[in-house]
Design an enzyme around this catalytic site. Structure first.
Site, PDB file in Angstrom:
ATOM      1  N   TYR A 138       0.864  -1.193   0.000  1.00 34.26           N
ATOM      2  CA  TYR A 138       0.000   0.000   0.000  1.00 34.26           C
ATOM      3  C   TYR A 138       0.894   1.235   0.000  1.00 34.26           C
ATOM      4  O   TYR A 138       1.867   1.307   0.759  1.00 34.26           O
ATOM      5  CB  TYR A 138      -0.897   0.012   1.246  1.00 34.26           C
ATOM      6  CG  TYR A 138      -1.822   1.212   1.315  1.00 34.26           C
ATOM      7  CD1 TYR A 138      -2.904   1.336   0.437  1.00 34.26           C
ATOM      8  CD2 TYR A 138      -1.619   2.236   2.248  1.00 34.26           C
ATOM      9  CE1 TYR A 138      -3.752   2.449   0.497  1.00 34.26           C
ATOM     10  CE2 TYR A 138      -2.457   3.348   2.308  1.00 34.26           C
ATOM     11  CZ  TYR A 138      -3.524   3.437   1.422  1.00 34.26           C
ATOM     12  OH  TYR A 138      -4.366   4.541   1.480  1.00 34.26           O
ATOM     13  N   ASP A 235       9.429   2.501  -0.068  1.00 32.23           N
ATOM     14  CA  ASP A 235       8.385   3.157   0.712  1.00 32.23           C
ATOM     15  C   ASP A 235       8.565   2.714   2.156  1.00 32.23           C
ATOM     16  O   ASP A 235       8.147   1.616   2.550  1.00 32.23           O
ATOM     17  CB  ASP A 235       7.002   2.784   0.166  1.00 32.23           C
ATOM     18  CG  ASP A 235       5.895   3.505   0.919  1.00 32.23           C
ATOM     19  OD1 ASP A 235       6.199   4.161   1.944  1.00 32.23           O
ATOM     20  OD2 ASP A 235       4.724   3.400   0.500  1.00 32.23           O
ATOM     21  N   LYS A 263       4.276   8.459   8.948  1.00 33.02           N
ATOM     22  CA  LYS A 263       3.718   7.841  10.167  1.00 33.02           C
ATOM     23  C   LYS A 263       4.487   8.183  11.445  1.00 33.02           C
ATOM     24  O   LYS A 263       4.274   9.227  12.028  1.00 33.02           O
ATOM     25  CB  LYS A 263       3.604   6.325   9.968  1.00 33.02           C
ATOM     26  CG  LYS A 263       2.533   5.948   8.933  1.00 33.02           C
ATOM     27  CD  LYS A 263       2.026   4.555   9.144  1.00 33.02           C
ATOM     28  CE  LYS A 263       1.221   4.030   7.961  1.00 33.02           C
ATOM     29  NZ  LYS A 263      -0.097   4.639   7.816  1.00 33.02           N
TER      30      LYS A 263
HETATM   31  C1  PLP Z   1       3.759   1.935   3.320  1.00 28.85           C
HETATM   32  C2  PLP Z   1       2.771   3.058   3.243  1.00 28.85           C
HETATM   33  N1  PLP Z   1       2.948   4.027   2.336  1.00 28.85           N
HETATM   34  C3  PLP Z   1       2.115   5.077   2.231  1.00 28.85           C
HETATM   35  C4  PLP Z   1       1.017   5.179   3.059  1.00 28.85           C
HETATM   36  C5  PLP Z   1       0.089   6.355   2.950  1.00 28.85           C
HETATM   37  O1  PLP Z   1       0.253   7.163   4.055  1.00 28.85           O
HETATM   38  P1  PLP Z   1      -0.899   8.203   4.525  1.00 28.85           P
HETATM   39  O2  PLP Z   1      -2.022   7.384   5.052  1.00 28.85           O
HETATM   40  O3  PLP Z   1      -0.200   9.014   5.584  1.00 28.85           O
HETATM   41  O4  PLP Z   1      -1.265   9.006   3.344  1.00 28.85           O
HETATM   42  C6  PLP Z   1       0.788   4.200   4.022  1.00 28.85           C
HETATM   43  C7  PLP Z   1      -0.375   4.278   4.925  1.00 28.85           C
HETATM   44  O5  PLP Z   1      -0.800   3.325   5.517  1.00 28.85           O
HETATM   45  C8  PLP Z   1       1.677   3.098   4.107  1.00 28.85           C
HETATM   46  O6  PLP Z   1       1.490   2.111   4.986  1.00 28.85           O
END
Ligand code: PLP
Length: 435
Positions: A138, A235, A263
């Site tokens: 994700y 990521d 996060k």
């Molecule tokens: C690995 C990863 N990348 C990007 C995101 C997106 O982050 P946000 O919810 O702060 O937009 C998340 C959110 O769960 C994530 O787990």
């Protein structure tokens, strides 16, 4: 007002009573306070929190050190529109010193924004359109990437989109590949190599619990992206700060071109970043030095920056990571012991402070292996755990997070609750009454 009354009020003015689809918990709980590892709802029920803002509150809720830092910033400098500020430079410098592949930094506000900017920058520098993501990963809510996280078996191998209204032209440029499958990666690059702007990967897929990329797979990705002139994006929105201040790259030693973090970076305050090679990030400088548009009213907001600096201070203490890892290791070992004692075909996965019960046995290397999970049992377990005051997502495969505020006592209470719930589910009356 009670949970029910407040939930009814919230549902009248917000879709489903929520501000994020990912927050749905199948019951009318409305939280009214949060402290350390615990939450309290409007009916006065106390919970040990295992969602922890999807891992954001790594120190625990309402940490006084963070509150003080934010308050101090608000006395000195709040949101500034033009130019730059001292705090944002301080944070950028600190991130460069901590994250091995970071030479420059762009501060934005959420994980989705960070991955969006990383992908647009990749398209700009390569002049290509396609991106590769993996089944089970994700990266945010927007059209390029909102697909193929937890996917029904019938939709594996094709795009499984998370939303109506996605722009066809945007979504079709995304290739969904198989995680930890070097042959599949070779195939994708053979077919589309000259069209691929970027490969984006969670080095540990915590959005499906904890599926870890092998070092060989990450090395293969590094090789193929370099060979074909594509950008490799780690990521690390979950893994950076949660598993170490230098992110997972500092643990595996494989360096991406760009990294996204978010996060846990500021213990729940909204700030995130793209970090990476200077020659790439420099493209986001204002014209005439750069040509990739970077903007955002709230980017680098000093109170959020102050929260990030204070979070780094706390995580830099000698005891912080040992405590986080100790909690995760204990939970994995003890919960596996319960599964074994009760004869339940399950195992506890995860990494460091992230843990997840998987209701199947046997190895797993990618999402497709998790299709063996007994989702019905997983759901029942999660639901009983919430009944017993251990708050977790009701959705199978979703991870549990520890924070610095969790203690061995929380672990013991959670294991007692788990033993009770699992005994019931295994049809064995539990003699110990959970208090
Ligand atoms: C690995 C990863 N990348 C990007 C995101 C997106 O982050 P946000 O919810 O702060 O937009 C998340 C959110 O769960 C994530 O787990």
């Amino acid at each position: 007002m009670s949970n029910m009354a407040l939930f009814t009020r919230n549902s009248a003015v917000m879709p489903g009573g929520l501000t994020s689809n990912n927050r749905k918990i199948d019951r009318d709980i409305v939280f009214v306070s949060a402290k350390g590892a615990e939450l309290v709802d409007a009916d006065g029920q106390r919970y040990i929190d295992y969602n922890c803002a999807f891992g954001g509150t790594i120190l625990g809720h309402c940490d006084p050190y963070i509150a003080e830092a934010v308050y101090a910033s608000m006395q000195q400098i709040d949101l500034i529109g033009l130019g730059t500020t001292k705090p944002e430079g301080d944070l950028a410098e600190r991130l460069v010193s901590l994250i091995p592949s970071a030479e420059q930094v762009m501060l934005v506000n959420s994980g989705s924004e960070a991955t969006y900017h990383a992908l647009r920058l990749s398209r700009a520098v390569t002049g290509r359109q396609k991106i590769v993501k993996f089944q089970g990963g994700y990266h945010g809510w927007y059209d390029y990437v909102a697909m193929n996280v937890i996917t029904p078996e019938t939709h594996i191998g094709q795009q499984h989109r998370l939303s109506a209204g996605m722009l066809e032209a945007a979504a079709t440029e995304t290739i969904v590949a198989r995680y930890n499958d070097e042959a599949d990666m070779e195939r994708v690059f053979q077919q589309y190599g000259h069209e691929i702007a970027a490969v984006i990967i969670e080095p540990i897929q915590h959005n499906i619990g904890g599926v870890k990329a092998t070092d060989n797979f990450l090395k293969k990705l590094r090789e193929l992206t370099t060979l074909h002139g594509s950008i490799l994006i780690f990521d690390e929105v979950i893994t950076c700060f949660r598993h170490g201040l230098g992110g997972y790259q500092s643990l595996c030693g494989i360096m991406p071109d760009l990294t996204t973090i978010g996060k846990a970076i500021a213990n729940g305050m909204p700030i995130s970043a793209v970090v990476g090679k200077r020659d790439l990030i420099q493209r986001c400088a204002p014209p005439p030095n750069g040509d990739v548009f970077l903007a955002g009213t709230f980017n680098g907001a000093p109170p959020c920056v102050a929260a990030a600096m204070a979070t780094i201070d706390r995580l830099s203490e000698d005891t912080s990571y040992p405590h986080l890892y100790h909690l995760g290791d204990t939970m994995r070992a003890q919960l596996d012991g319960i599964f074994e004692r009760l004869g339940i075909a399950a195992q506890t996965g995860g990494y460091g402070s992230v843990w997840v019960p998987y209701f199947f046995t046997g190895a797993y290397h990618r999402y497709e292996d998790l299709l063996a999970n007994d989702d019905a049992l997983d759901r029942k377990f999660r639901s009983r755990m919430i009944d017993f005051g251990c708050l977790t997502s009701p959705t199978p495969l979703k991870r549990y997070n520890f924070t610095l505020a969790h203690t061995d006592e929380h672990v013991a209470q959670t294991l007692t609750a788990a033993e009770h719930a699992l005994s019931e589910l295994a049809g064995r009356p539990h003699t110990k009454v959970y208090a």
